[in-house]
Motif scaffolding. Structure first.
Motif, short mmCIF file in Angstrom:
data_model
loop_
_atom_site.label_atom_id
_atom_site.label_comp_id
_atom_site.label_asym_id
_atom_site.label_seq_id
_atom_site.Cartn_x
_atom_site.Cartn_y
_atom_site.Cartn_z
N GLY A 10 33.45 57.00 30.11
CA GLY A 10 33.26 55.67 29.52
C GLY A 10 34.22 54.65 30.10
O GLY A 10 33.83 53.51 30.40
N TRP A 11 35.48 55.04 30.26
CA TRP A 11 36.47 54.13 30.83
C TRP A 11 36.18 53.84 32.30
O TRP A 11 36.39 52.73 32.78
N LEU A 12 35.70 54.84 33.01
CA LEU A 12 35.38 54.64 34.43
C LEU A 12 34.17 53.73 34.59
O LEU A 12 34.15 52.87 35.48
N ILE A 13 33.18 53.88 33.73
CA ILE A 13 32.02 52.98 33.78
C ILE A 13 32.44 51.57 33.39
O ILE A 13 31.99 50.59 33.99
N GLY A 14 33.32 51.46 32.40
CA GLY A 14 33.84 50.14 32.03
C GLY A 14 34.60 49.48 33.17
O GLY A 14 34.48 48.28 33.40
N SER A 15 35.38 50.27 33.90
CA SER A 15 36.09 49.74 35.05
C SER A 15 35.12 49.29 36.14
O SER A 15 35.32 48.25 36.77
N LEU A 17 32.01 48.27 35.65
CA LEU A 17 31.34 47.05 35.18
C LEU A 17 32.26 45.84 35.23
O LEU A 17 31.82 44.74 35.57
N LEU A 18 33.53 46.03 34.89
CA LEU A 18 34.49 44.93 34.99
C LEU A 18 34.64 44.49 36.45
O LEU A 18 34.67 43.29 36.74
N GLY A 19 34.71 45.44 37.35
CA GLY A 19 34.76 45.11 38.77
C GLY A 19 33.51 44.38 39.23
O GLY A 19 33.58 43.43 40.02
N PHE A 20 32.35 44.82 38.73
CA PHE A 20 31.10 44.15 39.08
C PHE A 20 31.13 42.69 38.64
O PHE A 20 30.77 41.80 39.40
N GLY A 74 39.67 52.62 41.98
CA GLY A 74 38.59 52.83 42.93
C GLY A 74 37.25 52.40 42.37
O GLY A 74 36.44 51.76 43.07
N CYS A 75 36.98 52.74 41.10
CA CYS A 75 35.74 52.30 40.46
C CYS A 75 35.67 50.78 40.37
O CYS A 75 34.61 50.18 40.59
N TYR A 76 36.79 50.16 40.06
CA TYR A 76 36.85 48.70 39.98
C TYR A 76 36.53 48.08 41.35
O TYR A 76 35.75 47.13 41.43
N LEU A 77 37.11 48.62 42.41
CA LEU A 77 36.86 48.07 43.75
C LEU A 77 35.41 48.26 44.18
O LEU A 77 34.82 47.35 44.78
#
Length: 98
Positions: A10-15, A17-20, A74-77
């Protein structure tokens, strides 16, 4: 690493989406950005943190946080790159031909 991803999905998906969202917004904003010297120092810092993570230099809880932080970064980028690319495609498509 699979445990880290499955437990914090959930936190990785949130990161991501925030990056998106930030990538989508950043195409519109035309700031100066960072200087080349600052960008190189940041790249060296990130490379050092990734090397420390792979070498397991930081043990215990702080090593876990380092791994989680780097994974979220990395997810954010990735999200920011996708958001910027999609925004560029949408804006380029909606502009009238010159």
């Amino acid at each position: 690493m699979p445990y880290l991803v499955s437990f914090h999905l959930g936190w990785l998906i949130g990161s991501l989406l925030l990056g998106f969202c930030m990538g989508w917004i950043s195409v519109v904003q035309r700031g100066n950005g960072t200087s080349k010297v600052t960008a190189r120092w940041l790249a060296v810092l990130v490379a050092g943190l990734v090397a420390a993570s792979f070498a397991h230099v930081v043990p215990g809880r702080f090593g876990y946080w380092l791994d989680l932080g780097l994974t979220m970064f990395g997810c954010y980028l990735v999200g920011a790159a996708i958001g910027a690319w999609l925004r560029d495609r949408v804006v380029a498509r909606s502009m009238p031909p010159a």
